[in-house]
Design an enzyme around this catalytic site. Structure first.
Site, PDB file in Angstrom:
ATOM      1  N   ARG A 189      40.794  55.771  30.954  1.00 15.99           N
ATOM      2  CA  ARG A 189      40.486  54.561  31.723  1.00 15.99           C
ATOM      3  C   ARG A 189      41.756  53.771  32.059  1.00 15.99           C
ATOM      4  O   ARG A 189      42.708  53.764  31.297  1.00 15.99           O
ATOM      5  CB  ARG A 189      39.531  53.682  30.889  1.00 15.99           C
ATOM      6  CG  ARG A 189      38.947  52.495  31.624  1.00 15.99           C
ATOM      7  CD  ARG A 189      38.007  51.734  30.717  1.00 15.99           C
ATOM      8  NE  ARG A 189      38.720  51.023  29.655  1.00 15.99           N
ATOM      9  CZ  ARG A 189      38.126  50.540  28.561  1.00 15.99           C
ATOM     10  NH1 ARG A 189      36.845  50.733  28.363  1.00 15.99           N
ATOM     11  NH2 ARG A 189      38.838  49.885  27.668  1.00 15.99           N
ATOM     12  N   SER A 196      44.264  47.809  28.697  1.00 16.71           N
ATOM     13  CA  SER A 196      42.838  48.081  28.527  1.00 16.71           C
ATOM     14  C   SER A 196      42.510  49.564  28.472  1.00 16.71           C
ATOM     15  O   SER A 196      41.491  50.003  28.984  1.00 16.71           O
ATOM     16  CB  SER A 196      42.062  47.400  29.650  1.00 16.71           C
ATOM     17  OG  SER A 196      42.687  47.614  30.896  1.00 16.71           O
ATOM     18  N   ASP A 236      38.434  48.884  38.657  1.00 21.99           N
ATOM     19  CA  ASP A 236      39.786  49.391  38.930  1.00 21.99           C
ATOM     20  C   ASP A 236      39.888  50.900  39.100  1.00 21.99           C
ATOM     21  O   ASP A 236      40.918  51.392  39.565  1.00 21.99           O
ATOM     22  CB  ASP A 236      40.791  48.960  37.854  1.00 21.99           C
ATOM     23  CG  ASP A 236      40.965  47.452  37.801  1.00 21.99           C
ATOM     24  OD1 ASP A 236      40.641  46.782  38.792  1.00 21.99           O
ATOM     25  OD2 ASP A 236      41.431  46.950  36.763  1.00 21.99           O
ATOM     26  N   ASP A 414      43.145  38.879  28.778  1.00 23.02           N
ATOM     27  CA  ASP A 414      43.469  40.015  29.639  1.00 23.02           C
ATOM     28  C   ASP A 414      44.383  41.023  28.954  1.00 23.02           C
ATOM     29  O   ASP A 414      44.313  42.220  29.240  1.00 23.02           O
ATOM     30  CB  ASP A 414      44.179  39.528  30.903  1.00 23.02           C
ATOM     31  CG  ASP A 414      43.277  38.720  31.814  1.00 23.02           C
ATOM     32  OD1 ASP A 414      42.071  38.971  31.822  1.00 23.02           O
ATOM     33  OD2 ASP A 414      43.790  37.835  32.513  1.00 23.02           O
TER      34      ASP A 414
END
Length: 459
Positions: A189, A196, A236, A414
């Site tokens: 990912r 992330s 994304d 974030d």
């Protein structure tokens, strides 16, 4: 220096046996050498291998990992080959949905279900705000509907709990409820990011693991056919396939991303989940050179998946800061005529129609209350001075937009500013990024307080 930063600096110099981490402070994780116990009224809760956080009133055995966000870098080029698109069971059949989608916005006439996890985070955070006016404003955020992120397979059983609760509320109130979720667990990912990174690897059975993750979501939704579900699909991911194919990890992931997203939209379609594929934002796919390739990619995926009828359109500005309609262009947008989300949407919509993809949109305005605060348009990490934006509504300025939503739960970080963290991303160390910041997805108390203070419209 903030009180939190001062405490960390102090404890790094002198170690006391009785040292404790403050509320919302770090209390564990790989490489952590600071205190592992928490201030009174909070407990040390595991979030991910790199971060445990002192959560107010939490049980130390619970987990509070939450969603993350990713950057918006933009290059191009070459995909390489990866796995087959055939599901683990060996069948390529596409399940048929049991119902027919609504003709208009799936949000119209439905009450959004409030995320219990986010509400509890907000309530705990508000309790730490001393100013009575700001505390009251902070508490009101618990009543704003946000999407619930399923960024690990371990969270999927919770979906059944939320759907059961929504079903119960529906029966007792007579209102029709809609549960808003984010499907976010692709193997490898966030291929152009670090903050992330996910739990699955393409090299380690990632595609099959992802199919199983989708199957588990479908199984939960199937139990509660009376509750409407709307999903944002993989923030994304597809945008990275448009602009970041010069990044080797993205090039290697291209075929797998397509296979996984195709499987997701086919299977979720079978249980009537309304879907919006993530389409980055104006400063990413909104550049004129990116519009046509993006529309072609969305159209190709949609057609190859059999044109699933519950795919409603696209989600834009997820976890970003762009205005829906800016009073004037931010200087950082210079060179792009699509300087806000409405210009981006208006430019992309006819191209989507030509590619036979449904041109309907939802737009995240959760952190878009303040404009002209970034040094570069690609700065995405805990941007200083941000404020909560327009509250979720189906009253929009465009027939193309189904709803304004809050996809990113404001206050959840974030990415970390700790340069020694394996998940450190340089965007989180830039001068317009709020620091010190904890790990992605964990609670960022100071940032939440700023979002409340700077909210526009005011809370």
């Amino acid at each position: 220096m903030s009180k939190f930063a001062a405490l960390l600096a102090f404890t790094s110099l002198v170690t006391f046996v009785s040292a404790q981490s403050p509320v919302w402070g770090q209390c564990g994780g790989q490489g952590w050498t600071g205190p592992t116990t928490c201030a009174s009224g909070s407990s040390c809760v595991y979030s991910n291998p790199y971060y445990s956080q002192c959560i107010p009133g939490a049980s130390s055995s619970s987990t509070t990992t939450r969603p993350t966000t990713t950057p918006t870098t933009r290059p191009t080029t070459t995909p390489t080959t990866t796995p087959t698109t055939t599901p683990p069971g060996g069948t390529t059949s596409v399940p048929t949905p049991t119902g027919t989608p609504a003709a208009g916005s799936p949000f119209a006439g439905f009450t959004p279900y409030l995320s219990p996890v986010y509400a509890s985070e907000v309530q705990a955070a508000a309790a730490l705000i001393t100013d009575s006016t700001q505390k009251s404003k902070a508490l009101s955020v618990a009543n704003v509907p946000t999407f619930i992120w399923f960024d690990t397979v371990s969270k999927v059983p919770d979906l059944g709990t939320y759907l059961a609760d929504a079903s119960s509320l529906q029966k007792s109130s007579g209102n029709k409820y809609i549960v808003q979720i984010v499907v976010y667990d692709l193997p490898d990912r966030d291929c152009a990011a670090l903050a992330s990174n996910g739990e699955f690897s393409i090299a380690n059975n990632g595609q099959a693991n992802y199919f199983n993750y989708i199957d588990q979501i479908v199984a939960q939704v199937k139990k509660y056919p009376d509750v409407r579900v709307v999903a944002v699909i993989e923030p994304d991911s597809l945008a990275n396939l448009v602009t970041n194919q010069n990044v080797q990890k993205c090039a290697n992931a291209a075929t797998t991303y397509k296979a996984c997203v195709t499987y997701a939209i086919q299977q979720l379609n079978s249980v009537g989940v309304y879907m919006y594929l993530d389409a980055g934002h104006a400063g990413w796919l909104g550049w004129p050179a990116n519009l046509s390739p993006a529309a072609q990619l969305f159209g190709q995926l949609y057609t190859a998946a059999g044109s699933p009828q519950f795919v409603r359109g696209l989600a834009t500005n997820v976890a970003n800061y762009n205005a829906l309609s800016a009073a004037s262009p931010d200087p950082i947008t210079q060179g792009n005529p699509n300087y806000d989300e409405i210009h981006y949407i208006n430019a992309l919509a006819p191209m989507l129609t030509s590619s036979k993809f449904p041109a309907h949109f939802i737009v995240d305005q959760g952190r878009s209350g303040v404009q002209n605060i970034r040094q570069q348009w690609g700065d995405w990490c805990n941007v200083k001075g941000a404020g909560f934006g327009t509250r979720p509504t189906t009253s929009t300025t465009s027939s193309l937009i189904d709803a304004i939503v809050w996809v990113k739960p404001g206050g959840e970080c974030d990415g970390t500013s700790n340069t020694s963290s394996p998940r450190y991303d340089a965007h989180c160390g830039q001068s317009d990024a709020d620091q010190p910041a904890p790990e992605a997805g964990t609670w960022f108390q100071e940032y939440f307080a700023t979002l409340v203070k700077n909210a526009n419209p005011a809370l």
